[in-house]
Design a protein around this motif. Structure first.
Motif, mmCIF file in Angstrom:
data_model
loop_
_atom_site.group_PDB
_atom_site.id
_atom_site.type_symbol
_atom_site.label_atom_id
_atom_site.label_comp_id
_atom_site.label_asym_id
_atom_site.label_seq_id
_atom_site.Cartn_x
_atom_site.Cartn_y
_atom_site.Cartn_z
ATOM 1 N N ALA A 218 0.847 -1.189 0.000
ATOM 2 C CA ALA A 218 0.000 0.000 0.000
ATOM 3 C C ALA A 218 0.879 1.234 0.000
ATOM 4 C CB ALA A 218 -0.903 0.003 1.233
ATOM 5 N N LEU A 219 0.284 2.337 -0.453
ATOM 6 C CA LEU A 219 0.999 3.598 -0.604
ATOM 7 C C LEU A 219 0.192 4.665 0.126
ATOM 8 C CD1 LEU A 219 3.234 5.207 -2.055
ATOM 9 C CD2 LEU A 219 1.811 5.180 -4.093
ATOM 10 N N ARG A 220 0.867 5.431 1.030
ATOM 11 C CA ARG A 220 0.162 6.470 1.776
ATOM 12 C C ARG A 220 0.793 7.832 1.537
ATOM 13 N NH1 ARG A 220 0.836 2.204 4.684
ATOM 14 N NH2 ARG A 220 -1.036 0.928 4.961
ATOM 15 N N ARG A 221 -0.034 8.867 1.725
ATOM 16 C CA ARG A 221 0.490 10.225 1.609
ATOM 17 C C ARG A 221 1.591 10.401 2.648
ATOM 18 N NH1 ARG A 221 -1.327 15.612 2.480
ATOM 19 N NH2 ARG A 221 -2.805 14.915 4.035
ATOM 20 N N GLY A 222 2.693 11.059 2.274
ATOM 21 C CA GLY A 222 3.790 11.256 3.205
ATOM 22 C C GLY A 222 4.865 10.187 3.125
ATOM 23 N N ASP A 223 4.550 9.034 2.506
ATOM 24 C CA ASP A 223 5.555 7.974 2.333
ATOM 25 C C ASP A 223 6.717 8.476 1.479
ATOM 26 O OD1 ASP A 223 4.198 6.049 3.724
ATOM 27 O OD2 ASP A 223 3.353 5.031 1.962
ATOM 28 N N THR A 224 7.892 7.941 1.746
ATOM 29 C CA THR A 224 9.002 8.197 0.826
ATOM 30 C C THR A 224 9.085 7.025 -0.140
ATOM 31 O OG1 THR A 224 10.188 9.455 2.494
ATOM 32 C CG2 THR A 224 11.477 8.637 0.624
ATOM 33 N N ILE A 225 8.871 7.355 -1.412
ATOM 34 C CA ILE A 225 8.874 6.286 -2.417
ATOM 35 C C ILE A 225 10.229 6.201 -3.101
ATOM 36 C CG2 ILE A 225 6.414 6.230 -2.945
ATOM 37 C CD1 ILE A 225 7.082 8.093 -5.366
ATOM 38 N N LEU A 239 -1.911 11.931 -3.132
ATOM 39 C CA LEU A 239 -2.391 10.758 -3.851
ATOM 40 C C LEU A 239 -3.791 11.103 -4.331
ATOM 41 C CD1 LEU A 239 -1.389 7.891 -1.391
ATOM 42 C CD2 LEU A 239 -0.301 8.440 -3.580
ATOM 43 N N ALA A 240 -4.183 10.529 -5.465
ATOM 44 C CA ALA A 240 -5.509 10.847 -5.982
ATOM 45 C C ALA A 240 -6.061 9.685 -6.775
ATOM 46 C CB ALA A 240 -5.426 12.099 -6.860
ATOM 47 N N VAL A 241 -7.381 9.703 -6.947
ATOM 48 C CA VAL A 241 -8.024 8.779 -7.870
ATOM 49 C C VAL A 241 -8.668 9.611 -8.973
ATOM 50 C CG1 VAL A 241 -8.380 6.945 -6.193
ATOM 51 C CG2 VAL A 241 -10.125 8.718 -6.459
ATOM 52 N N PHE A 242 -9.069 8.945 -10.044
ATOM 53 C CA PHE A 242 -9.580 9.651 -11.227
ATOM 54 C C PHE A 242 -11.095 9.611 -11.256
ATOM 55 C CE2 PHE A 242 -5.713 7.201 -12.207
ATOM 56 C CZ PHE A 242 -4.832 8.233 -12.477
ATOM 57 N N ARG A 243 -11.704 10.809 -11.195
ATOM 58 C CA ARG A 243 -13.183 10.775 -11.214
ATOM 59 C C ARG A 243 -13.790 11.735 -12.224
ATOM 60 N NH1 ARG A 243 -16.116 7.905 -8.533
ATOM 61 N NH2 ARG A 243 -17.815 9.353 -8.662
ATOM 62 N N GLU A 250 -6.105 9.420 0.805
ATOM 63 C CA GLU A 250 -4.988 9.272 1.737
ATOM 64 C C GLU A 250 -4.134 8.049 1.423
ATOM 65 O OE1 GLU A 250 -3.797 11.182 4.397
ATOM 66 O OE2 GLU A 250 -5.078 12.640 3.364
ATOM 67 N N GLU A 251 -4.765 7.064 0.768
ATOM 68 C CA GLU A 251 -4.060 5.796 0.581
ATOM 69 C C GLU A 251 -4.479 5.134 -0.718
ATOM 70 O OE1 GLU A 251 -3.450 2.360 3.718
ATOM 71 O OE2 GLU A 251 -5.178 1.875 2.437
ATOM 72 N N GLY A 255 -4.120 -3.402 -5.563
ATOM 73 C CA GLY A 255 -5.206 -3.561 -6.515
ATOM 74 C C GLY A 255 -5.748 -2.251 -7.040
ATOM 75 N N GLU A 256 -5.451 -1.132 -6.340
ATOM 76 C CA GLU A 256 -6.056 0.131 -6.751
ATOM 77 C C GLU A 256 -5.238 0.845 -7.823
ATOM 78 O OE1 GLU A 256 -8.948 2.019 -3.719
ATOM 79 O OE2 GLU A 256 -7.001 1.836 -2.714
ATOM 80 N N VAL A 257 -5.946 1.754 -8.505
ATOM 81 C CA VAL A 257 -5.352 2.544 -9.571
ATOM 82 C C VAL A 257 -5.469 4.006 -9.172
ATOM 83 C CG1 VAL A 257 -5.621 3.224 -11.985
ATOM 84 C CG2 VAL A 257 -5.954 0.843 -11.331
ATOM 85 N N GLY A 258 -4.400 4.772 -9.294
ATOM 86 C CA GLY A 258 -4.485 6.177 -8.923
ATOM 87 C C GLY A 258 -3.287 6.963 -9.383
ATOM 88 N N ALA A 259 -3.199 8.201 -8.888
ATOM 89 C CA ALA A 259 -2.116 9.098 -9.295
ATOM 90 C C ALA A 259 -1.236 9.419 -8.099
ATOM 91 C CB ALA A 259 -2.701 10.388 -9.864
#
Ligand code: GTP
Length: 598
Positions: A218-225, A239-243, A250-251, A255-259
């Motif tokens: 999982a990926l959260r806001r504030g993480d260092t990638i 982090l965002a999703v497309f709508r 926030e996360e 399995g999820e798709v986002g930006a």
């Protein structure tokens, strides 16, 4: 969302079979877009896409779907382009999905890209849902299409859906089928993060916006990638999703798709196909990456005004942010000055980039005729790639020249088989197979030089089949051919930007046609201009643009003023794309003349 309530799918189709229209209906039915704000084909956001009615750039969107029993699901739709030039982008989006809607026009049946896309989807192990679209058309024959699918492809089409994306009929069943048949994503939520970057775009405020599919962890806001290919670290700001506009979250879980936004200032920071992991707990292996797209076609792009060179450089850098397949490097031409040699996936891709440079960046460009990448083996046994015909080494040092070939698949009603085979023969094609996909339709396979496909092959194919044949091709390696450099001299001086590499047997004919065409497009000047074609210094064809005698306005002397103004404006328009070669003015068309001959 729990993963059981998540589905990632894409829509694949032959061009014009209704993919974007179906996507619009899905967005409407799920209330993703307010119907009042619904413009047609919301997913095609670029103006250019709307005008040409084609999908160029892949887009993603998240649909909240409530089943009739009240259960809520999240469906991520990843849009894909239908044109053969962009199969690279199709492949990228497939890697982010578990299922695909295979849309087929009920009045047209299976076409070349239907097959190409279907095979790609099967390679990625996707669940295929056949959607027979346009059943509202009077000549729709869904049963026939279903038979074609089963007989020619061996696909179980018993669950095929019958739909009209136009009227909305059957669209609810499509949503139900996605939930029931597409498997939910599998990756372990507790594993170290692995997310696939399947696309990106550049935002002047946020930097690179990476589109990811989280495969594991999982990926959260504030993480260092950490980007596993480049090894660079960034802190996730958003982090965002497309709508379909970006909506902050926030996360992003497995399995999820986002930006992902992380102050990445440079495209090279985040390459499409790279794997995102966490710096604090990195994954051991990156995800299997994509094959990087290999440009197949190159051309020179030169600013009409030399001062615009830096602007062109900036514009290309900006476009590359959104288009991983575009490559370019500076080059100099004796005739055209400073410009760039740019590589594209195909001709449509090339045209689109040119058009965007002109429209979005307001650049006036001169484009040289596109060329494939040749491989030249020297007498010493070294191999070099030649992207610009002008750079072909001295023939005395060449052992052999190899050119790229494609494996072409053509679907056609049987009555056009003859004319199409003739066309392929003329284009140096090697016949491979002929099979029937239905009682009246055939699949022809040929091995063809890619260079021959660039010469308006598609248009010829369409005209010889009254528009009914469709074409798909894939790269099929390099082979030696008997090739020579055809040079063009204008006013006695060789013009590097006009040289072409052609087959020896066609050189004379091409030389003659090219000089004739140039004579037509080069305007008359105050002096006589000879145009010559030469091979290895030997002139094989010659034409002359005769000297201009009268002033262009002389004809209108005393005539009406609007006519005069029109003439001047026409001249101005023509001037815009003129390039001075020595003291001869040559219009843009001249550089493309080599493509426009029979
Ligand atoms: P690309 O994005 O270029 O690959 O094309 P596409 O597959 O997205 O096709 P698009 O949705 O743009 O549809 C092509 C044409 O078919 C448009 O003129 C649509 O209005 C029309 N069309 C799509 N679905 C239907 C349908 O169910 N019935 C009818 N009659 N026309 C349809």
């Amino acid at each position: 969302t729990s993963r059981e309530r998540l589905r990632n799918f894409c829509i694949i189709a032959h061009i014009d079979h209704g993919k974007s229209t179906l996507a619009d209906r899905l967005l409407e039915r799920t209330g993703t877009i307010d119907p009042r704000r619904m413009t047609e084909q919301v997913l095609d956001t670029m103006d250019l896409e709307r005008e040409r009615g084609i999908t160029i750039k892949m887009q993603a969107v998240r649909l909240n779907y409530r089943r009739p029993d009240g259960e809520g699901y999240v469906l991520n739709l990843i849009d894909t382009p239908g044109h053969v030039d962009f199969s690279y982008e199709v492949s990228r989006s497939l890697a982010a999905c578990e299922g695909a809607l295979l849309v087929i026009d009920a009045s047209q049946g299976i076409e070349a890209q239907t097959l190409a896309n279907l095979y790609l989807a099967l390679e990625h192990d996707l669940e295929i849902i056949p959607v027979i679209n346009k059943i509202d058309l009077p000549n729709a024959d869904p049963d026939k299409v279903i038979r074609e699918l089963e007989e020619s492809v061996g696909l179980d089409a018993s669950g095929a859906l019958r739909v009209s994306a136009k009227t909305g009929e059957g669209v609810d069943q499509v949503l139900e089928a996605i939930v029931e048949r597409v498997p939910p994503p599998k990756g372990a939520p507790e594993a170290p993060l692995r997310a696939l970057v399947f696309d990106s775009h550049f935002d002047s405020y946020r930097g690179v916006v990476a589109y990811v599919r989280v495969v594991e962890g999982a990926l959260r806001r504030g993480d260092t990638i950490r980007l596993m290919q480049t090894g660079r670290d960034f802190e996730v700001s958003d982090l965002a999703v497309f709508r379909p506009a970006l909506v902050a979250v926030e996360e992003l879980a497995a399995g999820e798709v986002g930006a992902v936004m992380a102050s990445m200032k440079d495209v090279t920071d985040c390459r499409v196909g790279d794997t995102v992991t966490l710096a604090a707990r990195p994954a051991r292996e990156p995800l299997p990456g994509y094959q990087p797209a290999k440009p197949m076609v190159y051309c020179g792009l030169y600013p009409v005004e030399n001062e615009a060179f830096e602007d062109l450089r900036d514009a290309l850098a900006r476009l590359q942010l959104n288009d991983a397949a575009l490559v370019y490097e500076p080059e100099t031409s004796v005739a055209l000055g400073f410009g760039f040699r740019c590589g594209f996936l195909g001709l449509l891709h090339m045209e689109i980039i040119q058009e965007r440079l002109e429209r979005e960046f307001r650049l006036d460009l001169v484009t040289t005729a596109p060329s494939v990448v040749y491989r030249v083996v020297s007498r010493k046994g070294e191999t070099v790639e030649v992207r610009n015909p002008a750079e072909l080494p001295d023939p005395a040092r060449i052992e052999e020249i190899q050119e790229p070939f494609v494996h072409a698949t053509i679907l056609t009603p049987q009555e056009y088989i003859g004319p199409i085979m003739e066309l392929c023969q003329e284009r140096r094609g090697e016949f491979l197979t002929l099979e029937y996909v239905g009682p009246e339709r055939a699949r022809l396979e040929y091995r063809l030089p890619l260079a021959e496909i660039l010469l308006e092959f598609f248009d010829r194919l369409k005209s010889r089949s009254r528009g009914y044949a469709s074409l798909d091709y894939r790269f099929d390696g390099y082979r030696a051919s008997s090739l020579v450099k055809l040079e063009v001299l204008i006013g006695g001086k060789p013009v590097d930007a006009l040289s072409a590499i052609v087959h020896r047997e066609k050189a004379y004919e091409r030389g003659r046609q090219l000089t004739q065409k140039l004579r037509e497009v080069i305007p008359r000047q105050l002096f006589e201009v000879p145009i010559q074609a030469a091979i290895g210094g030997r002139v094989i064809a010659r034409e002359t643009v005769r000297a201009l005698r009268k002033d262009v306005l002389a004809k209108c002397y005393g005539g009406d003023i609007t006519r005069k103004r029109k003439l001047l404006e026409k001249q101005k328009e023509g001037k815009r794309r003129m390039k001075h070669l020595g003291n001869v003015e040559v219009p843009q068309e001249a550089f493309m003349a080599v493509l426009r001959i029979d």
